[in-house]
Design a protein around this motif. Structure first.
Motif, PDB file in Angstrom:
ATOM      1  N   ARG A   4     -72.980  -5.598  79.535  1.00 18.69           N
ATOM      2  CA  ARG A   4     -73.827  -5.496  80.714  1.00 18.69           C
ATOM      3  C   ARG A   4     -73.243  -5.488  82.054  1.00 18.69           C
ATOM      4  N   ASP A   5     -72.067  -6.106  82.204  1.00 17.80           N
ATOM      5  CA  ASP A   5     -71.395  -6.208  83.460  1.00 17.80           C
ATOM      6  C   ASP A   5     -70.885  -4.574  83.407  1.00 17.80           C
ATOM      7  N   ARG A   6     -70.499  -4.206  82.443  1.00 23.24           N
ATOM      8  CA  ARG A   6     -69.648  -2.682  82.517  1.00 23.24           C
ATOM      9  C   ARG A   6     -70.688  -1.660  82.710  1.00 23.24           C
ATOM     10  N   LYS A   7     -71.734  -1.879  82.150  1.00 25.90           N
ATOM     11  CA  LYS A   7     -73.064  -0.859  82.485  1.00 25.90           C
ATOM     12  C   LYS A   7     -73.514  -1.059  84.016  1.00 25.90           C
ATOM     13  N   GLN A   8     -73.511  -2.488  84.616  1.00 33.12           N
ATOM     14  CA  GLN A   8     -73.823  -2.468  86.005  1.00 33.12           C
ATOM     15  C   GLN A   8     -72.901  -1.735  86.965  1.00 33.12           C
ATOM     16  N   ARG A   9     -71.754  -2.121  86.558  1.00 38.09           N
ATOM     17  CA  ARG A   9     -70.301  -1.427  87.446  1.00 38.09           C
ATOM     18  C   ARG A   9     -70.456  -0.127  87.156  1.00 38.09           C
ATOM     19  N   PHE A  10     -70.712   0.719  86.121  1.00 43.41           N
ATOM     20  CA  PHE A  10     -70.742   2.114  86.020  1.00 43.41           C
ATOM     21  C   PHE A  10     -71.929   2.774  86.689  1.00 43.41           C
ATOM     22  N   GLN A  11     -73.177   1.863  86.810  1.00 44.21           N
ATOM     23  CA  GLN A  11     -74.068   2.368  87.473  1.00 44.21           C
ATOM     24  C   GLN A  11     -73.934   2.370  89.048  1.00 44.21           C
ATOM     25  N   ARG A  12     -73.334   1.315  89.489  1.00 43.76           N
ATOM     26  CA  ARG A  12     -73.021   1.111  90.926  1.00 43.76           C
ATOM     27  C   ARG A  12     -72.056   2.294  91.463  1.00 43.76           C
ATOM     28  N   GLY A  13     -71.158   2.614  90.486  1.00 40.62           N
ATOM     29  CA  GLY A  13     -69.831   3.647  90.943  1.00 40.62           C
ATOM     30  C   GLY A  13     -70.713   5.025  90.676  1.00 40.62           C
ATOM     31  N   GLY A  14     -71.769   5.288  89.932  1.00 40.91           N
ATOM     32  CA  GLY A  14     -72.165   6.872  89.715  1.00 40.91           C
ATOM     33  C   GLY A  14     -73.564   6.965  89.374  1.00 40.91           C
ATOM     34  N   GLY A  15     -74.549   6.228  89.723  1.00 39.67           N
ATOM     35  CA  GLY A  15     -75.576   6.366  89.451  1.00 39.67           C
ATOM     36  C   GLY A  15     -76.334   5.835  88.172  1.00 39.67           C
ATOM     37  N   LYS A  16     -77.342   5.961  87.811  1.00 37.19           N
ATOM     38  CA  LYS A  16     -78.085   5.429  86.531  1.00 37.19           C
ATOM     39  C   LYS A  16     -77.492   6.272  85.242  1.00 37.19           C
ATOM     40  N   ILE A  60     -73.437  22.238  87.746  1.00 33.87           N
ATOM     41  CA  ILE A  60     -73.257  20.765  87.329  1.00 33.87           C
ATOM     42  C   ILE A  60     -73.579  19.686  88.502  1.00 33.87           C
ATOM     43  N   ARG A  61     -74.389  18.726  87.972  1.00 33.61           N
ATOM     44  CA  ARG A  61     -74.780  17.757  88.764  1.00 33.61           C
ATOM     45  C   ARG A  61     -74.038  16.532  88.857  1.00 33.61           C
ATOM     46  N   LYS A  62     -73.736  16.108  87.519  1.00 36.18           N
ATOM     47  CA  LYS A  62     -72.979  14.746  87.422  1.00 36.18           C
ATOM     48  C   LYS A  62     -71.822  15.203  86.177  1.00 36.18           C
ATOM     49  N   LEU A  63     -70.884  14.359  86.022  1.00 35.78           N
ATOM     50  CA  LEU A  63     -70.074  14.301  85.072  1.00 35.78           C
ATOM     51  C   LEU A  63     -69.233  13.148  84.860  1.00 35.78           C
ATOM     52  N   TRP A  64     -69.368  12.515  83.414  1.00 31.47           N
ATOM     53  CA  TRP A  64     -68.928  11.494  82.918  1.00 31.47           C
ATOM     54  C   TRP A  64     -67.946  11.741  82.044  1.00 31.47           C
ATOM     55  N   VAL A  82     -66.972  19.212  89.953  1.00 29.46           N
ATOM     56  CA  VAL A  82     -67.795  18.022  90.843  1.00 29.46           C
ATOM     57  C   VAL A  82     -66.814  16.788  90.439  1.00 29.46           C
ATOM     58  N   THR A  83     -66.851  15.611  91.356  1.00 35.56           N
ATOM     59  CA  THR A  83     -66.041  14.714  91.214  1.00 35.56           C
ATOM     60  C   THR A  83     -66.554  13.992  89.965  1.00 35.56           C
ATOM     61  N   PRO A  84     -65.792  13.502  88.795  1.00 27.91           N
ATOM     62  CA  PRO A  84     -66.241  12.998  87.804  1.00 27.91           C
ATOM     63  C   PRO A  84     -66.342  11.337  87.920  1.00 27.91           C
ATOM     64  N   GLU A  85     -67.004  10.701  87.209  1.00 31.02           N
ATOM     65  CA  GLU A  85     -67.145   9.216  86.925  1.00 31.02           C
ATOM     66  C   GLU A  85     -66.185   8.955  85.641  1.00 31.02           C
ATOM     67  N   VAL A 101     -71.705  13.090  68.656  1.00 33.56           N
ATOM     68  CA  VAL A 101     -70.294  13.315  68.847  1.00 33.56           C
ATOM     69  C   VAL A 101     -69.825  13.822  70.260  1.00 33.56           C
ATOM     70  N   HIS A 102     -69.820  12.792  71.289  1.00 30.73           N
ATOM     71  CA  HIS A 102     -69.437  13.454  72.625  1.00 30.73           C
ATOM     72  C   HIS A 102     -67.925  13.822  73.113  1.00 30.73           C
ATOM     73  N   GLN A 103     -66.752  13.275  72.331  1.00 34.99           N
ATOM     74  CA  GLN A 103     -65.637  13.459  72.580  1.00 34.99           C
ATOM     75  C   GLN A 103     -65.249  13.128  73.937  1.00 34.99           C
ATOM     76  N   GLY A 104     -66.132  12.137  74.444  1.00 36.05           N
ATOM     77  CA  GLY A 104     -65.648  11.584  75.946  1.00 36.05           C
ATOM     78  C   GLY A 104     -66.115  12.501  77.140  1.00 36.05           C
ATOM     79  N   LEU A 105     -66.901  13.457  76.785  1.00 39.19           N
ATOM     80  CA  LEU A 105     -67.569  14.021  78.030  1.00 39.19           C
ATOM     81  C   LEU A 105     -69.092  14.108  78.016  1.00 39.19           C
ATOM     82  N   LEU A 106     -69.738  13.958  79.067  1.00 41.75           N
ATOM     83  CA  LEU A 106     -71.049  14.090  79.057  1.00 41.75           C
ATOM     84  C   LEU A 106     -71.448  14.798  80.724  1.00 41.75           C
ATOM     85  N   ALA A 107     -72.378  15.558  80.731  1.00 41.07           N
ATOM     86  CA  ALA A 107     -72.709  16.433  81.849  1.00 41.07           C
ATOM     87  C   ALA A 107     -74.293  16.342  82.174  1.00 41.07           C
TER      88      ALA A 107
END
Length: 276
Positions: A4-16, A60-64, A82-85, A101-107
Motif C-alpha cells: 500500500r505504501d509503495r502504491k501511494q508513493r508511486f502515485q504521488r511521484g507520477g499520477g494514478k 506518449i502521455r506517460k511511461l512506467w 517523455v520522462t519515465p516513472e 507479460v509486460h517485461q517492465g514497460l507500460l505506456a
C-alpha cells in the motif's frame, strides 16, 4: 515498505497510473466502448512499447519502467520522449493483472489516426477483417501483415477489438507499422474498394476457387471472416471473388490468424511482392 505504501508513493511521484480497460488505438470509429475515461491507449511489453516510442506519430502521455527496462532502453539507444516513472514490477502487475507479460514497460498513449479508405495506396495488399473479435487473433494478424508489407487493415467500428492492451501486445509492435482503417459498414467499404480498383477476394472454405490457383492482381484486398461464422452473407456477396485455401491434410481449416499468413504468402508470391 508495504504494498500500500509503495502504491501511494508511486502515485504521488507520477499520477494514478494507467486506467484499465481498452480504448481505440486509431481514430475515428467509435471503438471506445471500453475505453479508459481519457481515451488513452494502454501499451505494454518490450516490442510494443519500443515500437511506440520509435513512432513519431504516436504521442506518449506517460511511461512506467522498471530499472532493468530503463537500462535496456538506454543500451539500445531508444529515445524515451517523455520522462519515465521508475517503478517496481509489482506495481505494473497490479495495473495490468497477473497474466500480462509486460517485461517492465507500460505506456499510456494517444490513439493513432485512422486513415480514410479513399487514401489507401493503389498497390500491394490490404486485409479486411469481418467481425474478428479475438484480440489475440487480430494482434497476430497485424504482426503477419507487417511482415508482408500489408498497406492497411480494414475493420469495423463494432464487433472488433480495440487496438490497445492484449491486441497491441499480440501485435508485437506491428500496431505502429500497419495503418488500421475503421469503418462503420463493411459491405459499403468493400464496395468502395471495388470502385477504387481493388480485387476483393473473400476467403471461405466453400469458395469455388483455390486461392493458389486463381489469377490475382494489384491492388488486392483479402477478406477474412471470424472463426466458426466465417464471412457474413453480405460480405461474401460484395467481394469480387470468393476463394478457399486448399490443404492436403485431414484438417481442412485453420485458425484465422494462420489462414491470414497462408493467404498473404500466396498473394504476395503470386503478385511478385516477395523480396521487394
Amino acid at each position: 515498505m508495504s504494498d500500500r505504501d509503495r502504491k501511494q508513493r508511486f502515485q504521488r511521484g507520477g499520477g494514478k497510473g494507467p486506467d484499465k480497460g481498452r480504448s481505440s488505438g486509431h481514430r475515428p470509429g467509435g471503438r471506445d466502448r471500453e475505453a479508459s475515461p481519457d481515451g488513452s491507449v494502454i501499451l505494454y511489453g518490450w516490442h510494443t512499447v519500443a515500437a511506440a516510442l520509435a513512432n513519431p506519430q504516436r504521442r506518449i502521455r506517460k511511461l512506467w519502467l522498471t530499472e532493468n527496462a530503463a537500462r535496456r532502453l538506454a543500451d539500445d539507444k531508444i529515445e524515451l520522449r517523455v520522462t519515465p516513472e521508475i517503478v517496481r514490477p509489482d506495481l505494473i502487475d497490479s495495473r495490468l493483472g497477473p497474466d500480462a507479460v509486460h517485461q517492465g514497460l507500460l505506456a499510456e498513449a494517444e490513439p493513432l489516426d485512422s486513415p480514410d479508405i479513399n487514401d489507401l495506396a493503389q498497390e500491394g495488399i490490404v486485409l479486411v477483417l469481418d467481425q474478428i473479435t479475438d484480440p489475440h487473433n487480430v494482434g497476430a494478424i497485424l504482426r503477419s501483415a507487417a511482415a508482408f508489407a500489408v498497406k492497411a487493415i480494414v475493420t469495423t467500428a463494432r464487433h472488433s477489438p480495440d487496438a490497445t492492451g492484449v491486441l497491441a501486445k499480440s501485435a508485437s509492435g506491428a500496431l505502429e507499422l500497419v495503418p488500421m482503417v475503421t469503418v462503420t459498414n463493411l459491405a459499403r467499404a468493400l464496395n468502395e474498394l471495388n470502385d477504387l480498383g481493388f480485387m476483393t477476394v473473400g476467403l471461405d472454405s466453400e469458395g469455388s476457387k483455390d486461392l493458389g490457383a486463381m489469377p490475382l492482381v494489384q491492388p488486392l484486398a483479402l477478406v477474412l471472416g471470424a472463426e466458426g461464422q466465417g464471412l457474413r452473407r453480405l460480405t461474401r456477396e460484395t467481394c469480387s471473388a470468393v476463394a478457399r485455401l486448399d490443404m492436403p491434410g485431414e484438417i481442412k481449416s485453420l485458425n484465422v490468424s494462420n489462414a491470414a499468413v497462408l493467404a498473404l504468402y500466396i498473394g504476395a508470391s503470386r503478385l511478385g511482392l516477395m523480396g521487394t
